[in-house]
Design an enzyme around this catalytic site. Structure first.
Site, PDB file in Angstrom:
ATOM      1  N   GLY A  79       0.831  -1.194   0.000  1.00 34.90           N
ATOM      2  CA  GLY A  79       0.000   0.000   0.000  1.00 34.90           C
ATOM      3  C   GLY A  79       0.863   1.240   0.000  1.00 34.90           C
ATOM      4  CB  CYS A  80       0.117   4.687   1.035  1.00 32.00           C
ATOM      5  SG  CYS A  80       0.910   6.287   1.190  1.00 32.00           S
ATOM      6  CG  PHE A  81       5.843   5.022  -0.803  1.00 31.00           C
ATOM      7  CD1 PHE A  81       5.263   6.246  -0.526  1.00 31.00           C
ATOM      8  CD2 PHE A  81       6.463   4.871  -2.036  1.00 31.00           C
ATOM      9  CE1 PHE A  81       5.298   7.295  -1.429  1.00 31.00           C
ATOM     10  CE2 PHE A  81       6.510   5.908  -2.959  1.00 31.00           C
ATOM     11  CZ  PHE A  81       5.931   7.131  -2.644  1.00 31.00           C
TER      12      PHE A  81
END
Length: 164
Positions: free
Chosen positions: A12-14
């Protein structure tokens, strides 16, 4: 530092992944970036096929690849295809980018343990992809949640106890 190793994962979003991993025992450094896609020199606006991933530099005398994967499976939902929280698309897939057959075998073993635990409602859909190249993201994405503590994240510890 010569003994340090690197691990490459995406979930997902880093920003959220980096924020949680940076404080783990044995983790010496984190970088966010793009991995597993089609273009050279990807950017936030142009990274077709790349996942938002993180590079974790760790001391194998203090933690292991297996322990990193265990934590990885506790801080994101590995049962959703191309989605974490509000983020949808292949950039947000759950993936482990293995560097050798030993890492691949460890990843398979940990996935089997996670599936057997029945802690998640579904089965793990995390992809196992061979490592190719990690492209460091732009400076404004590094340490994002340190600079913007109220920024978006969908990552948190879902289970207190390790799988392994």
């Amino acid at each position: 530092m010569s003994n340090y190793k690197k691990a490459y994962i995406a979930g997902g979003c880093f920003w959220g992944m980096e924020d949680l991993f940076r404080v783990r025992p044995g983790v010496k450094d984190t970088e966010v970036g793009y991995i597993g896609g089609q273009n050279e020199h990807p950017t936030y606006r142009n990274h077709p096929g790349h996942a938002e991933g993180i590079e974790i530099t760790y001391d194998p005398d203090e933690t292991s690849f297996r322990q990193i994967l265990d934590y990885f499976f506790r801080i994101h939902n590995p049962t959703t295809v191309d989605r974490q929280g509000n983020d949808i698309g292949s950039s947000y897939r759950s993936a482990i980018f293995f560097q050798n057959e030993e890492e691949k075998a460890e990843a398979v073993d940990v996935i089997n343990i996670v599936n057997a635990s029945n802690k998640w409602d579904g089965k793990v859909v995390t992809t196992l992809e061979p490592y190719t190249k990690f492209w460091t993201a732009e400076p404004e994405h590094q340490d994002y949640l340190l600079r913007k503590p109220d920024g978006y994240t969908c990552h948190f510890e879902r289970f207190d106890q390790p799988f392994i």
